[in-house]
Design an enzyme around this catalytic site. Structure first.
Site, PDB file in Angstrom:
ATOM      1  N   ARG A 196       1.217  -1.040   0.223  1.00 39.01           N
ATOM      2  CA  ARG A 196      -0.436   0.072  -0.434  1.00 39.01           C
ATOM      3  C   ARG A 196       0.681   1.085  -0.199  1.00 39.01           C
ATOM      4  O   ARG A 196       0.473   2.436  -0.579  1.00 39.01           O
ATOM      5  CB  ARG A 196      -0.706   0.043   1.382  1.00 39.01           C
ATOM      6  N   ASN A 253      -5.779  -2.048   1.363  1.00 39.86           N
ATOM      7  CA  ASN A 253      -6.386  -3.065   1.878  1.00 39.86           C
ATOM      8  C   ASN A 253      -7.890  -4.470   1.699  1.00 39.86           C
ATOM      9  O   ASN A 253      -9.091  -3.227   2.480  1.00 39.86           O
ATOM     10  CB  ASN A 253      -6.079  -3.822   3.080  1.00 39.86           C
TER      11      ASN A 253
END
Length: 101
Positions: A30, A48
């Site tokens: 991320r 996520n």
């Protein structure tokens, strides 16, 4: 003043909705996605998912989004990307890139 140049640049803006699977959580995927997207001046977000995938949205010009999608197939060094699913959607004119939780 002729607005055709701004019209053509707007027409070149695309939106890619991406789902990345593999070992992509707990490896900095991320954060690295956000860093890369911001470096490329893309707009959108990354987060996520509970099923261990990473979901992202990228808005920008066609060539830059394509470069970001190539990066998604590799990710950061610790990632192991199995699959990148891409769906193209209508751009919404996002203003920044964010990491969502």
């Amino acid at each position: 003043m002729n607005s055709s140049s701004s019209d053509s640049s707007q027409a070149n803006i695309i939106r890619a909705h991406v789902f990345v699977s593999g070992r992509v959580q707990g490896v900095g995927y991320r954060a690295a996605t956000a860093d890369t997207a911001q470096l490329l001046k893309l707009k959108g977000w990354v987060r996520n998912l509970r099923d261990r995938r990473v979901e992202a949205m990228f808005e920008g010009d066609r060539a830059t989004v394509a470069e970001m999608l190539r990066w998604c197939h590799e990710g950061p060094p610790a990632a192991v990307v199995d699959q990148v699913e891409v769906n193209y959607e209508t751009p919404e004119g996002l203003k920044e890139f964010q990491v969502l939780v």
